[in-house]
Design a protein around this motif. Structure first.
Motif, PDB file in Angstrom:
ATOM      1  N   ALA A   1      26.685  43.551  35.098  1.00  0.00           N
ATOM      2  CA  ALA A   1      27.419  42.570  35.901  1.00  0.00           C
ATOM      3  C   ALA A   1      27.014  41.149  35.534  1.00  0.00           C
ATOM      4  O   ALA A   1      27.858  40.250  35.436  1.00  0.00           O
ATOM      5  N   GLN A   2      25.708  40.937  35.334  1.00  0.00           N
ATOM      6  CA  GLN A   2      25.228  39.602  34.989  1.00  0.00           C
ATOM      7  C   GLN A   2      25.757  39.154  33.626  1.00  0.00           C
ATOM      8  O   GLN A   2      26.160  37.997  33.451  1.00  0.00           O
ATOM      9  N   ALA A   3      25.783  40.066  32.667  1.00  0.00           N
ATOM     10  CA  ALA A   3      26.282  39.721  31.335  1.00  0.00           C
ATOM     11  C   ALA A   3      27.736  39.286  31.396  1.00  0.00           C
ATOM     12  O   ALA A   3      28.155  38.347  30.694  1.00  0.00           O
ATOM     13  N   ALA A   4      28.524  39.949  32.235  1.00  0.00           N
ATOM     14  CA  ALA A   4      29.937  39.581  32.363  1.00  0.00           C
ATOM     15  C   ALA A   4      30.083  38.169  32.909  1.00  0.00           C
ATOM     16  O   ALA A   4      30.883  37.369  32.399  1.00  0.00           O
ATOM     17  N   ILE A   5      29.314  37.838  33.936  1.00  0.00           N
ATOM     18  CA  ILE A   5      29.374  36.502  34.526  1.00  0.00           C
ATOM     19  C   ILE A   5      28.881  35.453  33.534  1.00  0.00           C
ATOM     20  O   ILE A   5      29.380  34.321  33.496  1.00  0.00           O
TER      21      ILE A   5
ATOM     22  N   LYS B   1      34.282  47.690  30.542  1.00  0.00           N
ATOM     23  CA  LYS B   1      34.422  47.984  31.970  1.00  0.00           C
ATOM     24  C   LYS B   1      34.503  46.715  32.810  1.00  0.00           C
ATOM     25  O   LYS B   1      35.291  46.634  33.764  1.00  0.00           O
ATOM     26  N   THR B   2      33.678  45.725  32.496  1.00  0.00           N
ATOM     27  CA  THR B   2      33.629  44.518  33.329  1.00  0.00           C
ATOM     28  C   THR B   2      34.726  43.514  32.984  1.00  0.00           C
ATOM     29  O   THR B   2      35.104  42.692  33.829  1.00  0.00           O
ATOM     30  N   GLY B   3      35.249  43.574  31.752  1.00  0.00           N
ATOM     31  CA  GLY B   3      36.291  42.629  31.356  1.00  0.00           C
ATOM     32  C   GLY B   3      37.508  42.645  32.267  1.00  0.00           C
ATOM     33  O   GLY B   3      37.935  41.594  32.774  1.00  0.00           O
ATOM     34  N   PRO B   4      38.097  43.823  32.541  1.00  0.00           N
ATOM     35  CA  PRO B   4      39.309  43.870  33.380  1.00  0.00           C
ATOM     36  C   PRO B   4      39.088  43.434  34.825  1.00  0.00           C
ATOM     37  O   PRO B   4      40.054  43.088  35.511  1.00  0.00           O
ATOM     38  N   ILE B   5      37.830  43.486  35.330  1.00  0.00           N
ATOM     39  CA  ILE B   5      37.590  43.139  36.734  1.00  0.00           C
ATOM     40  C   ILE B   5      36.833  41.821  36.880  1.00  0.00           C
ATOM     41  O   ILE B   5      36.433  41.467  37.984  1.00  0.00           O
ATOM     42  N   LEU B   6      36.650  41.107  35.788  1.00  0.00           N
ATOM     43  CA  LEU B   6      35.864  39.871  35.836  1.00  0.00           C
ATOM     44  C   LEU B   6      36.483  38.847  36.783  1.00  0.00           C
ATOM     45  O   LEU B   6      35.798  38.314  37.670  1.00  0.00           O
ATOM     46  N   ASP B   7      37.768  38.561  36.619  1.00  0.00           N
ATOM     47  CA  ASP B   7      38.407  37.523  37.436  1.00  0.00           C
ATOM     48  C   ASP B   7      38.728  38.004  38.839  1.00  0.00           C
ATOM     49  O   ASP B   7      38.641  37.231  39.799  1.00  0.00           O
ATOM     50  N   THR B   8      39.094  39.268  38.970  1.00  0.00           N
ATOM     51  CA  THR B   8      39.572  39.764  40.269  1.00  0.00           C
ATOM     52  C   THR B   8      38.456  40.217  41.209  1.00  0.00           C
ATOM     53  O   THR B   8      38.600  40.131  42.431  1.00  0.00           O
TER      54      THR B   8
END
Length: 789
Positions: free
Chosen positions: A422-426, A433-440
Motif C-alpha cells: 500500500a505504501q509503495a502505491a502511494i 493490484k494497487t494500480g486499479p484502486i489507487l485513485d478510488t
C-alpha cells in the motif's frame, strides 16, 4: 490480521501508548461498599458487598450487615431471588457467591510464577460451566509477625488457603494466605535432561530459582541428552537432590525451534486445543444475514503484514457529502464478527478466556481461537462474504469527530494488501493490484489519515522513540538476522483508524449505560515522577511538578533530548516512569493515549477483551444474537483481572523467547567484541544492550577495573572513586562477550571501554549514615572467586 504497532510503554509492560482529549486523572482509591442501615441496598451495592465479603455472604449475615428488620427482610429475599434468576449470584451451601467466584476457603494448586516471581494458584476443583478457573496470587510472609506461622509452599504444591478479593487492579482477581500445605509438588516440573555416564541423568532447571533433580536410570523413559522434558517428582527428602520420573519429552533444545516451547511450558500457556473446542469450531457454518446490513458493495480493504494468516480489520474512507461538514471525511472500520461464532459459555468461549490472547513468537503463534475460526470463518478474506461489526465515523477537516454509528454487516473485502504494498502505491510505485484502486480507494484513505493526524497532533499522545526489533529465522529455526522494520505511514494510518474505532466503541457503550471492559492507563505515580525529575535535572532538563501530569509534558522532555547524545537514555527513563496499561470495568481514562474513554474493539480474533466489547455492542444496540449475558456482566471484574494477567504472561513469554534465541545465536561468538549501550545501572554492575541484536547482557561491577566504583542513583551511573571515570545510562560502550547461557537467555560481558569523566557523584546513604558503595574492595590485578562474579 492487523497487529497494531504497540507503543513501547505497552510492549514493555510499563504502560501504554497513544491518546486523545484531556489527560486521564489519577486513579481514585477503590470505594468501599456504602452501607445504609435499615434499607435494602441497590443491586450493585449488594453485589459489591457479596464480592468484598465472601465470608459474610449468607442471608443472615447480609441482614445483620445492613440492619434489616420486618418488611425489609422480605424485600431483600425478593432481591436475592431476582439476582439468582438473572444468574448474578448462586447459592453454595448457606452462602451466596457470584457465579465463578471462589469460596472463602479454597483448595489451590500452585501452577506458575508471575513475571515478578510470585506464586500463582488456581482452584483444584472447578466446573467448566463456571468459566476459566480464576488465578490467585499467593501471599507468603517472610518477615514480621507471621513468619514461622504461615506455611511456605512452592510450585506444584496443593494448599488450603484463605481467599481475599484483590485490592490492586491489573493482577489476579484474588489473593490468598496459605492455611495448610496439603500435598507437595503434585504437578510436572520442566527442565532440560542431561544424561550421566552409566545411565540416568539430571534435570537442569530453566528457571533461575530452580534446582537440579536426579533422574534414576529406570525412570529416564525416552529422554535423550538435551531434551526438554517434564518430570514427576517421586521422592523428596531432607538431604540430597530430589528424584523424579520422566513423564513427557517435549523436544530437543538443540534446535532453536524448541526455544519458544520452553517459554510456553514455563509460563503455563495453553497451546493445545481440546477436542470439544476443535469440534465446535469445525461444526461452525457461515453466518446468516439475520440482523445484518448488506455492505458487500462497499470497497473495504485489509492492510496487514505480508505474512499475516488472518485478517480481522478492514478500512474505507470517502469525502463526507454532507453540507454541514465541508472538507470532512467518513472513515469506516469493519471488524470480524467473532461474537457470532464464539458464544458465552461455549467450549470455544471457555478456551478463549483460558488463553486471554494470542501469543506471538518468532517461530510460531499460539492463537486464542482455532484456525477454523481465526484463519477461515472470521478472516476477512479478499472477495469472500464475511460477517463483521462496522463503525462509520464522520470527521471534520480539522480532525474532530462529528459523530459515529455502529452496524452489524455482511462485507466482501475488495483487496488484501501488505503495508509495504500500500505504501509503495502511494509513493508512486503501484503494482497490478494497487494500480486499479489507487485513485478510488487508497488516495481517499491517505487523505483521511492526513485529517486524522491533525486531531492526533492536537491531542499529543506520548511519542516515545523506542524502535521494536524483529527476528527473522532461517528454515532450520536458527536466527538469520535482527532488524528494525521501517515505520511507514501505512502502519500509522491503520493504527490511528483502529484507535478512533476503539474510542467510538467506549463512547457508545457509555451512552447506553452498558458495563464493559475498558483499556485503562494510569498516569505515572508521584514517586516515579520524582525519580524521573531528579534524573532529568542532571541533564539540565526540567519536568513540571504537580499531580495533574499530561502526556505533552513528557513530549516536551523528549523534544529537548532529540538529537542529543542522551536521546535514547531519556526515552528509556520516560518509558520506565510510566504505569502499566490494564483492562478494567472501571474507567480512569488512558494517560498514554490521552483518551477519556477507550476500549479494545478491533482485534477480537486475538484478544478476549475485544470479544467482550463486541458482545456488549451487540446486546446494547439490539443487533441480534451473541450479546453480553447478565452472568458475564456480573464477573467483568474477574475477567478483566484474568486477561490483564494473561497479557503480562504472554509478554514475559515472548521476551524470554527472544532472549534465549539471541543467546543461542551468540553462543558461538564467545570472545568477540560488540558495540553496546548501557541500558541499566545497578549496585551490582551494568546491563548492556547490543543494539544490533536487541540482546541484553550483564557486566559485573567486580570486572569493571581496578578502581573502586560508587553507585550514583541520581545520575544513573557508576563512578570510579579515584579516577572519576565511569559509565552512565545510555553510554555507548565496547564490550566483549565472555559467557552465554542459552537456556536462561543470559549473556555476560566484559567491559572494554575505559569510561568517561563523570559529574560529581551524588552519594546515597544508608540509615546508618554510611555511604552506599558498590563493589568489593580487592587488590589490584586480582579477580574475585567465580561465584562472586
Amino acid at each position: 490480521m492487523t497487529r497494531i504497532p504497540r507503543d513501547p510503554t505497552e510492549r514493555s509492560g510499563k504502560g501504554s501508548g497513544r491518546k486523545e482529549g484531556r489527560a486521564a486523572r489519577a486513579a481514585p482509591a477503590p470505594e468501599k461498599t456504602s452501607i445504609i442501615h435499615g434499607a435494602v441496598p441497590p443491586r450493585d451495592v449488594l453485589m459489591r458487598f457479596i464480592a468484598e465479603n465472601p465470608d459474610r455472604a449468607s442471608k443472615r449475615e447480609i441482614v445483620k450487615a445492613f440492619g434489616l428488620k420486618g418488611d425489609t427482610r422480605v424485600e431483600l429475599k425478593a432481591l436475592l431471588r431476582s439476582l439468582e434468576a438473572d444468574g448474578l449470584v448462586e447459592k453454595k451451601r448457606k452462602s451466596l457467591v457470584r457465579p465463578g467466584a471462589l469460596p472463602p476457603v479454597t483448595v489451590l494448586d500452585i501452577t506458575v510464577r508471575d513475571v515478578d516471581g510470585e506464586l500463582i494458584g488456581r482452584p483444584a476443583e472447578w466446573l467448566d460451566d463456571d468459566g476459566v478457573a480464576p488465578a490467585v496470587l499467593i501471599k507468603q510472609s517472610s518477615v514480621g509477625k507471621d513468619k514461622g506461622k504461615t506455611p511456605v509452599a512452592g510450585l506444584g504444591d496443593r494448599v488450603l488457603a484463605k481467599i481475599f478479593p484483590a485490592k490492586d487492579r491489573g493482577g489476579p482477581a484474588y489473593t490468598a494466605r496459605i492455611i495448610k500445605v496439603l500435598d507437595k509438588r503434585r504437578d510436572a516440573v520442566l527442565g532440560v535432561f542431561r544424561a550421566t555416564p552409566g545411565g540416568g541423568g539430571r534435570l537442569m532447571p530453566i528457571e533461575k530459582r530452580g534446582e537440579e533433580i536426579l533422574v534414576d536410570p529406570d525412570f529416564v523413559g525416552d529422554a535423550k541428552d538435551g531434551d526438554l522434558i517434564e518430570v514427576q517428582l517421586t521422592r523428596l527428602g531432607r538431604y540430597g537432590l530430589p528424584r523424579a520420573q520422566v513423564q513427557n519429552v517435549v523436544g530437543s533444545v538443540a534446535s532453536e525451534k524448541a526455544i519458544s516451547m520452553i517459554a510456553i511450558y514455563a509460563h503455563g500457556i495453553p497451546h493445545v486445543f481440546p477436542e470439544p473446542v476443535l469440534k465446535e469450531a469445525q461444526d461452525a457454518g457461515p453466518a446468516t444475514m439475520a440482523h445484518r446490513e448488506d455492505w458487500r458493495s462497499l470497497p473495504l480493504i485489509t492492510i496487514d503484514p505480508a505474512d499475516a494468516k488472518d485478517h480481522d480489520d478492514a478500512v474505507h474512507a470517502e469525502p463526507d457529502p454532507s453540507e454541514d461538514n465541508p472538507g470532512g471525511v467518513i472513515v469506516t472500520v469493519a471488524i470480524a464478527d467473532v461474537s457470532w461464532y464464539v458464544r458465552p459459555k461455549s467450549a470455544l468461549d471457555l478456551e478463549a478466556l483460558k488463553r486471554g490472547n494470542s501469543v506471538y513468537f518468532p517461530d510460531r503463534v499460539v492463537p486464542m481461537l482455532p484456525e477454523r475460526i481465526s484463519n477461515d470463518l472470521c478472516s476477512l478474506k479478499e472477495g469472500v462474504d464475511r460477517p463483521a461489526l462496522a463503525v462509520r465515523m464522520r470527521f471534520s477537516k480539522e480532525g474532530r469527530k462529528a459523530g459515529h454509528t455502529f452496524h452489524r454487516i455482511m462485507m466482501k473485502s475488495a483487496a488484501k494488501l501488505s503495508y509495504q504494498q500500500a505504501q509503495a502505491a502511494i509513493d508512486g510505485n503501484p503494482d497490478d493490484k494497487t494500480g486499479p484502486i489507487l485513485d478510488t480507494i487508497l488516495k481517499p484513505l491517505w487523505e483521511a489519515y492526513r485529517i486524522l493526524t491533525r486531531g492526533r497532533d492536537r491531542r499529543q499522545p506520548l511519542e516515545l522513540n523506542m524502535p521494536e526489533r524483529k527476528i527473522i529465522l532461517k528454515s532450520d529455526g536458527t536466527v538469520d538476522r535482527v532488524f528494525v522494520p521501517d515505520r511507514l505511514d501505512a502502519h500509522k494510518l491503520i493504527e490511528e483508524m483502529m484507535i478512533q474505532a476503539n474510542v467510538a466503541a467506549a463512547e457508545t457503550l457509555e451512552q447506553k449505560r452498558q458495563v464493559l471492559i475498558y483499556r485503562v492507563h494510569d498516569q505515572p505515580s508521584l514517586a516515579k515522577q520524582e525519580s524521573l525529575r531528579e534524573f532529568l535535572a542532571t541533564l539540565d532538563i526540567a519536568l513540571v511538578k504537580g499531580g495533574n501530569m499530561r502526556s505533552n509534558h513528557f513530549n516536551g522532555v523528549l523534544a529537548k533530548a532529540e538529537g542529543k547524545p542522551f536521546e535514547t537514555m531519556v526515552n528509556e527513563m520516560v518509558l520506565r516512569s510510566q504505569s502499566q496499561a490494564i483492562y478494567s470495568p472501571e474507567n480512569i481514562g488512558h494517560f498514554g493515549l490521552n483518551l477519556l474513554k477507550y476500549a479494545h474493539f478491533t482485534s477480537p480474533i486475538r484478544r478476549y477483551a475485544d470479544l467482550i466489547v463486541h458482545r456488549a455492542l451487540v446486546g446494547s444496540l439490539g443487533l441480534g444474537e451473541g450479546g453480553l449475558t447478565p452472568p458475564e456482566e456480573g464477573v467483568l471484574d474477574d475477567i478483566a483481572a484474568e486477561i490483564s494477567t494473561f497479557e503480562r504472561r504472554a509478554m514475559a513469554a515472548e521476551r524470554d523467547t527472544v532472549d534465549r534465541l539471541i543467546a543461542h545465536h551468540l553462543n558461538g561468538r564467545i570472545g568477540e567484541e560488540f558495540e553496546g549501550r548501557v541500558a541499566g545501572v545497578t549496585k551490582a554492575g551494568l546491563f548492556v544492550t547490543l543494539p544490533a541484536y536487541g540482546a541484553n547482557g550483564f557486566v559485573p561491577i567486580s570486572t569493571l577495573g581496578r578502581d573502586y566504583f560508587i553507585y550514583d542513583e541520581a545520575h544513573q551511573a557508576l563512578s570510579g572513586e579515584k579516577t572519576g571515570l565511569g559509565f552512565r545510562l545510555g553510554d555507548s560502550v565496547q564490550v566483549k562477550l565472555v559467557e552465554a547461557v542459552p537456556l536462561a537467555g543470559a549473556l555476560r560481558f566484559e567491559m572494554i571501554s575505559e569510561g568517561r569523566k563523570m559529574p560529581t557523584a551524588t552519594r546515597s546513604f544508608h540509615k546508618s549514615g554510611r555511604r552506599d558503595r558498590s563493589g568489593p574492595r580487592k587488590k589490584p590485578g586480582t579477580r574475585p572467586p567465580r561465584g562472586k562474579r
